[in-house]
Design an enzyme around this catalytic site. Structure first.
Site, PDB file in Angstrom:
ATOM      1  N   ASN A 169       0.789  -1.240   0.000  1.00  0.00           N
ATOM      2  CA  ASN A 169       0.000   0.000   0.000  1.00  0.00           C
ATOM      3  C   ASN A 169       0.819   1.289   0.000  1.00  0.00           C
ATOM      4  O   ASN A 169       0.407   2.266  -0.610  1.00  0.00           O
ATOM      5  CB  ASN A 169      -1.071  -0.023   1.092  1.00  0.00           C
ATOM      6  CG  ASN A 169      -0.508  -0.145   2.481  1.00  0.00           C
ATOM      7  OD1 ASN A 169       0.639  -0.530   2.647  1.00  0.00           O
ATOM      8  ND2 ASN A 169      -1.305   0.176   3.465  1.00  0.00           N
ATOM      9  N   GLY A 245       2.591  -5.741   7.124  1.00  0.00           N
ATOM     10  CA  GLY A 245       1.694  -6.490   6.241  1.00  0.00           C
ATOM     11  C   GLY A 245       0.510  -7.004   7.026  1.00  0.00           C
ATOM     12  O   GLY A 245       0.187  -6.482   8.101  1.00  0.00           O
ATOM     13  N   SER A 246      -0.096  -8.053   6.511  1.00  0.00           N
ATOM     14  CA  SER A 246      -1.334  -8.542   7.122  1.00  0.00           C
ATOM     15  C   SER A 246      -1.052  -9.254   8.448  1.00  0.00           C
ATOM     16  O   SER A 246       0.041  -9.784   8.680  1.00  0.00           O
ATOM     17  CB  SER A 246      -2.023  -9.501   6.151  1.00  0.00           C
ATOM     18  OG  SER A 246      -1.154 -10.575   5.869  1.00  0.00           O
ATOM     19  N   GLU A 265       4.191  -4.630  12.060  1.00  0.00           N
ATOM     20  CA  GLU A 265       3.167  -3.591  11.830  1.00  0.00           C
ATOM     21  C   GLU A 265       2.071  -4.263  11.018  1.00  0.00           C
ATOM     22  O   GLU A 265       2.249  -4.524   9.830  1.00  0.00           O
ATOM     23  CB  GLU A 265       3.760  -2.430  11.007  1.00  0.00           C
ATOM     24  CG  GLU A 265       4.817  -1.617  11.699  1.00  0.00           C
ATOM     25  CD  GLU A 265       4.253  -0.636  12.707  1.00  0.00           C
ATOM     26  OE1 GLU A 265       3.019  -0.456  12.759  1.00  0.00           O
ATOM     27  OE2 GLU A 265       5.050  -0.075  13.458  1.00  0.00           O
ATOM     28  N   LEU A 266       0.932  -4.542  11.670  1.00  0.00           N
ATOM     29  CA  LEU A 266      -0.070  -5.397  11.019  1.00  0.00           C
ATOM     30  C   LEU A 266      -1.379  -4.663  10.742  1.00  0.00           C
ATOM     31  O   LEU A 266      -1.404  -3.449  10.649  1.00  0.00           O
ATOM     32  CB  LEU A 266      -0.276  -6.648  11.881  1.00  0.00           C
ATOM     33  CG  LEU A 266       1.030  -7.365  12.300  1.00  0.00           C
ATOM     34  CD1 LEU A 266       0.748  -8.546  13.194  1.00  0.00           C
ATOM     35  CD2 LEU A 266       1.836  -7.800  11.082  1.00  0.00           C
ATOM     36  N   CYS A 299      -3.605   0.713   6.695  1.00  0.00           N
ATOM     37  CA  CYS A 299      -3.784   0.057   7.996  1.00  0.00           C
ATOM     38  C   CYS A 299      -4.441   1.001   8.985  1.00  0.00           C
ATOM     39  O   CYS A 299      -5.161   0.577   9.869  1.00  0.00           O
ATOM     40  CB  CYS A 299      -2.432  -0.386   8.521  1.00  0.00           C
ATOM     41  SG  CYS A 299      -1.261   0.981   8.583  1.00  0.00           S
ATOM     42  N   GLU A 393     -10.995  -6.183   8.885  1.00  0.00           N
ATOM     43  CA  GLU A 393     -10.323  -5.108   8.157  1.00  0.00           C
ATOM     44  C   GLU A 393     -10.976  -4.961   6.780  1.00  0.00           C
ATOM     45  O   GLU A 393     -11.120  -5.938   6.048  1.00  0.00           O
ATOM     46  CB  GLU A 393      -8.830  -5.455   8.005  1.00  0.00           C
ATOM     47  CG  GLU A 393      -8.012  -4.267   7.610  1.00  0.00           C
ATOM     48  CD  GLU A 393      -6.506  -4.540   7.599  1.00  0.00           C
ATOM     49  OE1 GLU A 393      -6.089  -5.661   7.230  1.00  0.00           O
ATOM     50  OE2 GLU A 393      -5.743  -3.623   7.939  1.00  0.00           O
TER      51      GLU A 393
HETATM   52  P1  NAD Z   1       0.656  -9.211   2.965  1.00  0.00           P
HETATM   53  O1  NAD Z   1       0.729  -9.711   4.366  1.00  0.00           O
HETATM   54  O2  NAD Z   1      -0.093 -10.005   1.980  1.00  0.00           O
HETATM   55  O3  NAD Z   1       2.142  -9.028   2.368  1.00  0.00           O
HETATM   56  C1  NAD Z   1       3.118  -8.259   3.012  1.00  0.00           C
HETATM   57  C2  NAD Z   1       4.493  -8.764   2.627  1.00  0.00           C
HETATM   58  O4  NAD Z   1       4.695 -10.056   3.191  1.00  0.00           O
HETATM   59  C3  NAD Z   1       4.716  -8.913   1.126  1.00  0.00           C
HETATM   60  O5  NAD Z   1       6.019  -8.484   0.802  1.00  0.00           O
HETATM   61  C4  NAD Z   1       4.576 -10.402   0.920  1.00  0.00           C
HETATM   62  O6  NAD Z   1       5.243 -10.877  -0.226  1.00  0.00           O
HETATM   63  C5  NAD Z   1       5.211 -10.912   2.189  1.00  0.00           C
HETATM   64  N1  NAD Z   1       4.901 -12.309   2.561  1.00  0.00           N
HETATM   65  C6  NAD Z   1       3.793 -13.028   2.259  1.00  0.00           C
HETATM   66  N2  NAD Z   1       3.916 -14.272   2.789  1.00  0.00           N
HETATM   67  C7  NAD Z   1       5.096 -14.324   3.436  1.00  0.00           C
HETATM   68  C8  NAD Z   1       5.793 -15.321   4.170  1.00  0.00           C
HETATM   69  N3  NAD Z   1       5.290 -16.544   4.358  1.00  0.00           N
HETATM   70  N4  NAD Z   1       6.994 -15.025   4.695  1.00  0.00           N
HETATM   71  C9  NAD Z   1       7.525 -13.797   4.522  1.00  0.00           C
HETATM   72  N5  NAD Z   1       6.924 -12.816   3.825  1.00  0.00           N
HETATM   73  C10 NAD Z   1       5.728 -13.070   3.296  1.00  0.00           C
HETATM   74  O7  NAD Z   1       0.089  -7.697   3.063  1.00  0.00           O
HETATM   75  P2  NAD Z   1      -0.340  -6.735   1.879  1.00  0.00           P
HETATM   76  O8  NAD Z   1      -1.606  -7.229   1.266  1.00  0.00           O
HETATM   77  O9  NAD Z   1       0.811  -6.424   0.993  1.00  0.00           O
HETATM   78  O10 NAD Z   1      -0.650  -5.393   2.719  1.00  0.00           O
HETATM   79  C11 NAD Z   1      -1.875  -5.140   3.341  1.00  0.00           C
HETATM   80  C12 NAD Z   1      -1.801  -5.459   4.826  1.00  0.00           C
HETATM   81  O11 NAD Z   1      -0.728  -4.744   5.422  1.00  0.00           O
HETATM   82  C13 NAD Z   1      -3.057  -4.993   5.550  1.00  0.00           C
HETATM   83  O12 NAD Z   1      -3.444  -5.965   6.483  1.00  0.00           O
HETATM   84  C14 NAD Z   1      -2.592  -3.724   6.256  1.00  0.00           C
HETATM   85  O13 NAD Z   1      -3.329  -3.389   7.401  1.00  0.00           O
HETATM   86  C15 NAD Z   1      -1.173  -4.062   6.587  1.00  0.00           C
HETATM   87  N6  NAD Z   1      -0.405  -2.832   6.802  1.00  0.00           N
HETATM   88  C16 NAD Z   1      -0.054  -2.506   8.070  1.00  0.00           C
HETATM   89  C17 NAD Z   1       0.618  -1.321   8.322  1.00  0.00           C
HETATM   90  C18 NAD Z   1       1.018  -0.920   9.707  1.00  0.00           C
HETATM   91  O14 NAD Z   1       1.857  -0.034   9.822  1.00  0.00           O
HETATM   92  N7  NAD Z   1       0.467  -1.517  10.751  1.00  0.00           N
HETATM   93  C19 NAD Z   1       0.954  -0.476   7.246  1.00  0.00           C
HETATM   94  C20 NAD Z   1       0.578  -0.849   5.962  1.00  0.00           C
HETATM   95  C21 NAD Z   1      -0.094  -2.041   5.744  1.00  0.00           C
END
Ligand code: NAD
Length: 496
Positions: A169, A245-246, A265-266, A299, A393
């Protein structure tokens, strides 16, 4: 003719650029030559190809990062600062190229994208200044009769290698919020950006190279997280994982990473509490900004608005008027505020939540339709806690209104969430603002403003399912260093 500084980082495949990875100071292809497509969410067209890294590629990156540790940690802070500053200058020199690429690979409206690139460059600048803030403390032992001859020097040292795994994002800014403080602290860094939109980070690796980052000190590896993720996360020579990420992937990483520092940071489900005594104009504008910016794919997006019943009708009326300004369209156009969502799965999830809410009695007052990846800005009124959209979410442009009887009910519903990232309250009652600031179970509570984190001037991070740790200027630096204690015994005694 000006030289294309990005020429070494790509070749061509099927008429589109094929980007390489930056490993061990070289621009390389994946060992198996496997690649994946990067497409434009606004029109579905392939814009580029990138490398699908193999475990062998990942192993090479970890070895190179390990070998580069000594050199980087011994490099003078002033020289690391110069590299970060230079990278920031290069980023700003090439900001138009970065803006174009982020719009194309993310579907992000131009105004938001320009803000992201600028914030990323500013964060690099701040981090270059932070190089001088790496200091510890001196502790005297003479508080204890057994330690009167001792004192300790407590210093901060780099951890070793930081693995930065980042989401789609804010593909540039979030990665830089990890890379810059890690590098400033003297850690080598491996970054794995999201595979939906990795190009801007591949280009940023070129900025670090041109800025003079020593071989192996910064590396960029691409591909799906499930392919190389577990290998990297689990590797003993990775000292810290900084993941955004998620929640599901974050929890998986926490389970398998073993004994290493972890920053997560989720996901989030930010509540906005709107009280009868608020400034309605501010509350409405901020709630829409919080809910709709980048189509709610944040997020910290406001994804449930808990409105006191005394003001609810006026609030809804005003929202319906104001939402007309949120124009949906081509993200390249200056007046577009709502672009596409990132992928089909995302739009299906948003629609599933909207339909579930309607099924259980919520009132759809605006939007609720989609075409391609464009989901209309949507207003749902009379949402209740039994609907999924009250808890899950959303990550879409939905203004979700829950009417509450009073302030206490709003606090209760806000705190019942599994998430705990951000919250905000709109009120002119200073006592309630203070009370909410203390009682809301979220990492950050904003008063009379929607959550917004940009530069990282204020510490940012989540509790509960929203994560572990805090990011921000100074805070990231502390997390990315370790405390090392040296104890001195005083043996020399001057003659009396
Ligand atoms: P995602 O979890 O699908 O992916 C994030 C990253 O993790 C990507 O680079 C992906 O390739 C990697 N990944 C996936 N599987 C993995 C594994 N098994 N091992 C290691 N890495 C792996 O998230 P997304 O769809 O890219 O982003 C959206 C999510 O991120 C939402 O849930 C959002 O709330 C969260 N987010 C949180 C913050 C925060 O600061 N809290 C900020 C931005 C986004």
């Amino acid at each position: 003719m000006t030289k294309d500084i990005f020429a070494p980082i790509k070749s061509k495949k099927k008429g589109k650029p094929l980007y390489k990875m930056f490993i061990d100071g070289q621009w390389i292809e994946a060992k198996t030559k496997e690649t994946f497509e990067v497409s434009n969410p606004a029109n579905g067209k392939t814009i580029a190809h990138a490398q699908t890294a193999t475990i062998d590629d990942a192993r090479k990156a970890v070895k190179s990062a390990f070998d580069a540790r000594k050199g980087l940690s011994e490099m003078y802070a002033v020289d690391r600062a110069k590299i970060l500053k230079k990278a920031a200058e290069l980023l700003m020199e090439h900001k138009d190229e970065f803006v174009d690429v982020i719009i194309a690979e993310s579907g992000k409206p131009v105004s938001v994208t320009e803000g992201e690139v600028k914030a990323a460059a500013e964060r690099l600048m701040y981090s270059s200044e932070e190089c001088k803030d790496i200091y510890g403390e001196e502790i005297r032992g003479d508080m204890s009769p057994h330690k009167t001859d001792k004192f300790a020097m407590v210093i901060r040292q780099p951890l070793g290698t930081v693995l930065a795994i980042t989401p789609f994002n804010y593909p540039l800014h979030i990665a830089i919020c990890k890379i810059a403080p890690a590098f400033a602290a003297g850690n080598t860094v491996i970054c794995k950006p999201a595979s939906k939109n990795p190009i801007c980070m591949i280009m940023f690796a070129r900025m670090m190279e041109l800025a003079g980052a020593p071989k192996g000190s910064f590396q960029l590896i691409t591909g799906g997280g499930s392919g190389i993720g577990d290998f990297l996360v689990n590797h003993p020579n990775i000292s810290m994982i900084s993941f955004t990420g998620s929640t599901s992937v974050g929890k998986h990483i926490a389970q398998i990473c073993g004994m290493k520092k972890i920053h997560l940071e989720l996901g989030g489900k930010a509540p906005a509490i709107v009280l009868n005594d608020c400034n309605l104009d501010i509350a409405v504008k901020e709630c829409l900004k919080g809910a709709l910016t980048f189509s709610g794919q944040r997020c910290d997006a406001i994804s449930r608005i808990l409105v006191e019943k005394g003001i609810a009708d006026d609030f809804v009326k005003s929202v319906l008027k104001e939402i007309k300004k949120w124009k949906m369209g081509d993200p390249k156009k200056k007046d577009t505020l709502i672009g596409p969502l990132i992928e089909k799965k995302a739009i299906e999830k948003v629609d599933e939540l909207v339909q579930d809410a309607i099924h259980w009695g919520a009132k759809l007052l605006s939007g609720g339709r989609y075409e391609g990846l464009f989901y209309e800005p949507t207003v749902l009124d009379r949402v209740t806690p039994k609907m999924r959209i009250a808890w899950e979410e959303t990550f879409g442009p939905v203004v979700t209104i829950i009417r509450v009887d009073n302030y206490e009910e709003a606090i209760k519903i806000a705190n019942e969430s599994d998430y705990g990232l951000d919250a905000c309250i709109f009120t002119t009652d200073i006592d309630k603002a203070m009370d909410a600031g203390m009682r809301l179970e979220d990492g950050t509570v904003s008063i009379n403003a929607s959550p917004s984190h940009g530069l990282g001037l204020f510490p940012f991070g989540g509790d509960k399912d929203s994560g572990i740790g805090r990011e921000g200027i100074r805070h990231s630096l502390l997390e990315m260093t370790k405390v090392h204690t040296v104890i001195f015994r005083k043996t020399y005694k001057p003659e009396k």
